[in-house]
Design an enzyme around this catalytic site. Structure first.
Site, PDB file in Angstrom:
ATOM      1  N   ASP A 234      37.545  36.115  79.377  1.00 18.61           N
ATOM      2  CA  ASP A 234      37.776  35.556  80.705  1.00 18.61           C
ATOM      3  C   ASP A 234      36.971  36.429  81.677  1.00 18.61           C
ATOM      4  OD1 ASP A 234      38.583  34.201  82.937  1.00 18.61           O
ATOM      5  OD2 ASP A 234      40.714  34.281  82.472  1.00 18.61           O
TER       6      ASP A 234
HETATM    7  C1  BGC Z   1      39.891  32.111  85.131  1.00 21.00           C
HETATM    8  C2  BGC Z   1      39.228  31.219  84.093  1.00 21.00           C
HETATM    9  C3  BGC Z   1      37.926  30.711  84.620  1.00 21.00           C
HETATM   10  C4  BGC Z   1      37.063  31.882  84.997  1.00 21.00           C
HETATM   11  C5  BGC Z   1      35.721  31.480  85.553  1.00 21.00           C
HETATM   12  C6  BGC Z   1      38.967  33.178  85.657  1.00 21.00           C
HETATM   13  O1  BGC Z   1      39.525  33.800  86.786  1.00 21.00           O
HETATM   14  O2  BGC Z   1      41.032  32.720  84.582  1.00 21.00           O
HETATM   15  O3  BGC Z   1      40.072  30.166  83.756  1.00 21.00           O
HETATM   16  O4  BGC Z   1      37.307  29.907  83.666  1.00 21.00           O
HETATM   17  O5  BGC Z   1      37.712  32.653  85.996  1.00 21.00           O
HETATM   18  O6  BGC Z   1      35.868  30.930  86.816  1.00 21.00           O
END
Ligand code: BGC
Length: 790
Positions: A234
């Protein structure tokens, strides 16, 4: 083996170590590194999950910068409530087409974390409280996206069920609960849809950050389930890049300007990270890029067709909770529409999933259009759409409009500021302003219908009073017209709850430890989440899991259960015995009346959605494989089926069981005895036994380390001094110029809760990890000389 994988292996074998290290981290916020001379292209990944969020400017990942217009489909909570994998696959295919048209190689979704507590800030992005429903819906979405030659990404793996301190909190969960509740959905999705990628979560799982957890990232995901794609972090979830590579996490996202490269190189030189491990990760990155390149091509998108699909999906996920016959609405007389959401709909959630819609339908316009001159529609806003607050003059308007109308429709729910990625809800109540409007309308006119727009359950102490309650959830850009379709009966309400609506949050065992401690969350309720709790404890939900009415009625007859392969096939005939067409969801639960292992009262193991015209019947067969009867046996680390009687229950919700049969399972194995929490929340002793170890003591705020947060720094004088500049540094990495207040709120929460390593990683080199370590040493008063040396 895939052609691209074999090719990737060959390419990687000729790369320098430096190139390999460079490849296994992103290039920037949304793209991967390329090595042009080696034939490795860079690819673009974007959020996800219910629309394509391709940013036009800036590089942040939290929904702050505008993105190119894309269809905003209903959010996962709404799609999950459709219980319709075929429809979700269709939506997935549309998402795939839009991704492809925008040159997006991987769409970052679906999200399928379990809704452990209804106050989870991100519940709107997830499907269900039940792993079977979550897994089936996610698998359908992945199949759809990938049918267009675009990769999907299952997220967030694993046990990431709250937003509070999501980047560092430790989820303490026993192994059986972990497998049966929190991993099963991912397992189903991996096995049934073969996703190109999986995203590891931010949190720790039993003491170890997900990214460095080899047991989750390799042993379970790859060795047990057969996942053969790429695991990415993530965004800024990396806790230790070298160890993450050893654990099986291939790609660090986003790019952090080479923050970890020196450490990775050192780990490689020392032999901690083997060449084989580094090559494997690099090969998977190259394989993904080649896969995307192979499948790349143009795609025609028909925005109007996608909007129509979004409308169909929103109606399919709309749940009719109660109805005294007022709905479907008669197309005559005077209708008062009350609530600012009728004109300014709540249709998606804040955070990384925020989509810039291609168009936006409102309920009131759709209602007026559909009614034409047949009925007159009046409107009163009732509350502020952003804050949910009301005032006396607005309430007077509500009363006046309601009193002089034949029927009233109140749109209420949660304003965007109440639920978002990045923070959890503090309670399950509606905003006071919404409650006041509902009460005022009900007092003025008994024929009041409440239509809710919200991404997660709300308490409804007034639920007995309205003529009908419709849970429209977050319906995406066509949510307004879909709601009008359902209310007028042009489309049957297709939704069934994929989560329980409790009477009160305090009823829930998970409420005892949810979003309370910044360092640790203890899943002391074990398997007693959602209906598994309500039905076992006999504590009724306001609206149970699986519940949803129709404008018609369905009868279930002729239930038979036959041995079939290694499981059973359940056959039942469903008849639409009412006056209109409609859809129903037949749910199959399994109940084990006697087991050595503690088991919830019942568990969903199969379902089927049927669409039937008035008077029509359909014979359905739902297969239950052996796994439907199994428990995770912690001692042997395998799924085991215990011999003995098992009841198979067929119903229209977890509490509306229409027929049951008992089958005798002859072949099986003994399962290790296990006890759940007798009072649904484990005592220390019970929890120790469930965990098979001592209950960890949460870390204190000091001494500081890379995982410490700005909130931790506030605990010492020196820390306070450092906190200000660090916060400023963190703020610099985001451009908030076009952000709304909710997004800024989320961003500020995120910043305070962010580990110091994240601030360093996102600082564009302004604070290296080495420098951070030195700062930490100073803050811990262990090394002033280390600081001076630089
Ligand atoms: C989120 C993800 C997301 C990623 C990119 C993170 O803060 O938890 O779900 O895909 O950011 O935006």
């Amino acid at each position: 083996m895939r052609d691209t994988y074999a090719k990737a292996e060959k390419i990687v074998s000729a790369l320098s170590t430096d190139d390999k290290i460079r490849l296994v981290s992103g290039r920037d916020a949304w793209t991967t590194e390329e090595v042009i001379e080696a034939g490795i292209p860079s690819i673009l990944v974007t959020d996800g999950p219910h629309g394509v969020r391709k940013q036009v400017a800036g590089t942040d990942h939290l929904g702050l910068n505008a993105s190119v217009p894309a269809t905003c489909f209903p959010t996962a909570v709404t799609l999950g409530s459709s219980w319709d994998p075929e429809l979700i696959e269709e939506v997935g295919a549309a998402l795939g087409r839009e991704s492809r048209a925008a040159d997006v190689a991987v769409l970052l979704g679906p999200g399928l974390n379990i809704k452990r507590h209804p106050a989870g800030g991100r519940n709107f992005e997830y499907f269900s409280e039940d792993p079977f429903v979550s897994g089936k819906m996610a698998a359908a979405m992945v199949r759809g996206i990938q049918s267009q030659g675009v990769g999907a990404c299952l997220k967030h793996y694993a046990a990431n069920n709250q937003e509070f301190f999501r980047l560092s909190v430790d989820t303490v969960v026993d192994d059986r609960t972990l497998h049966e509740l929190y991993l099963t959905g991912f397992e189903i999705a991996v096995k049934e849809s073969n996703p190109w990628t999986v995203m590891c979560s931010y949190n720790k799982v039993n003491g170890e950050h997900a990214d460095v957890n080899r047991s989750l990232m390799t042993d379970t995901l790859r060795d047990d389930w057969g996942f053969d794609g790429l695991v990415m972090t993530d965004w800024f979830a990396t806790s230790d890049r070298a160890l993450a590579l050893c654990a099986g996490v291939d790609l660090e996202m986003p790019g952090t300007g080479g923050s970890w490269d020196a450490e990775v190189a050192k780990a490689h030189q020392s032999g901690l990270l083997t060449t084989a491990e580094l090559d494997l990760a690099a090969t998977r990155v190259v394989d993904l890029a080649l896969r995307a390149q192979n499948d790349a091509g143009t795609s025609q998108v028909d925005p109007a067709a996608h909007h129509a699909l979004a409308r169909k999906a929103a109606a399919a996920g709309t749940v009719l909770l109660t109805n005294d016959g007022t709905l479907p609405l008669e197309r005559t007389g005077t209708i008062a529409v009350i609530g600012a959401f009728a004109k300014k709909p709540r249709y998606q959630g804040a955070g990384s999933s925020l989509v810039n819609p291609t168009q936006l339908d409102t309920f009131i316009a759709a209602l007026r259009e559909s009614l034409g001159d047949a009925a007159s529609v009046t409107y009163a806003p009732g509350y502020d759409p952003l804050t949910g607050a009301t005032e006396e003059v607005l309430l007077d308007e509500v009363r006046a409009a309601a009193a002089k109308s034949d029927v009233v429709i109140v749109l209420a729910g949660l304003p965007a500021s109440a639920e978002s990625e990045g923070f959890d809800r503090e309670h399950l109540r509606l905003p006071d302003g919404h409650t006041a409007v509902i009460t005022a309308a009900l007092e003025a006119n008994e024929r009041t219908v409440i239509a809710l727009q919200n991404g997660s359950p709300v308490e409804m102490p007034w639920a007995e009073r309205p003529a009908a309650i419709v849970e429209a959830y977050l319906g995406g850009q066509a949510g307004g017209s879909a709601l009008a379709d359902v209310i007028l009966g042009d489309v049957a309400p297709g939704g069934r709850l994929a989560e329980s609506f409790p009477m009160a949050a305090s009823d829930l065992p998970a409420d005892r430890d949810f979003a309370r401690h910044p360092k640790q969350v203890e899943y002391r309720e074990g398997l007693y989440v959602g209906y598994r709790f309500h039905d076992s404890a006999g504590v009724p939900a306001r609206f149970p899991f699986g519940h949803g009415l129709s404008y018609t009625a369905f009868d279930y007859t002729g239930l038979t259960v036959r041995k079939s392969g290694d499981g059973y096939s359940v056959t039942v005939t469903v008849t639409n015995v009412g006056p209109r067409e409609g859809s129903d969801v037949v749910q199959v639960y399994v109940r084990d009346p006697e087991s050595a292992a503690y088991r919830p009262e019942k568990e969903l193991k199969g379902f089927a959605k049927v669409h039937l015209g008035a008077g029509e019947s359909q014979k359905l067969t739902i297969k239950l494989d052996r796994r439907a009867f199994a428990v995770w046996d912690v001692r042997s680390q395998e799924w085991r089926v215990e011999p003995g009687d098992i009841e198979i229950l067929v119903g229209a919700s977890s509490t509306d069981i229409r027929a049951r049969r008992t089958v005798k399972i002859a072949e099986g194995q003994a399962v290790s005895p296990s006890h759940g929490p007798a009072a649904y929340v484990a005592t220390d002793n019970e929890f120790r036994t469930m965990l098979g170890s001592e209950i960890p003591t949460p870390d204190g705020p000091v001494p500081f380390h890379r995982d410490s947060t700005i909130a931790d720094l506030e605990h010492t004088v020196l820390g306070k001094v450092a906190a200000g500049p660090l916060l400023e540094l963190g703020r610099k990495s985001f451009d908030t110029t076009d952000a709304d207040p909710t997004t800024i709120g989320m961003f500020e929460a995120d910043l305070k809760e962010a580990p110091l390593r994240k601030i360093a990683m996102s600082s564009d080199g302004a604070l290296t990890l080495k420098r951070l370590d030195q700062l930490i040493a100073v803050l811990n008063r262990t090394s002033l000389s280390a600081w001076r040396a630089h």
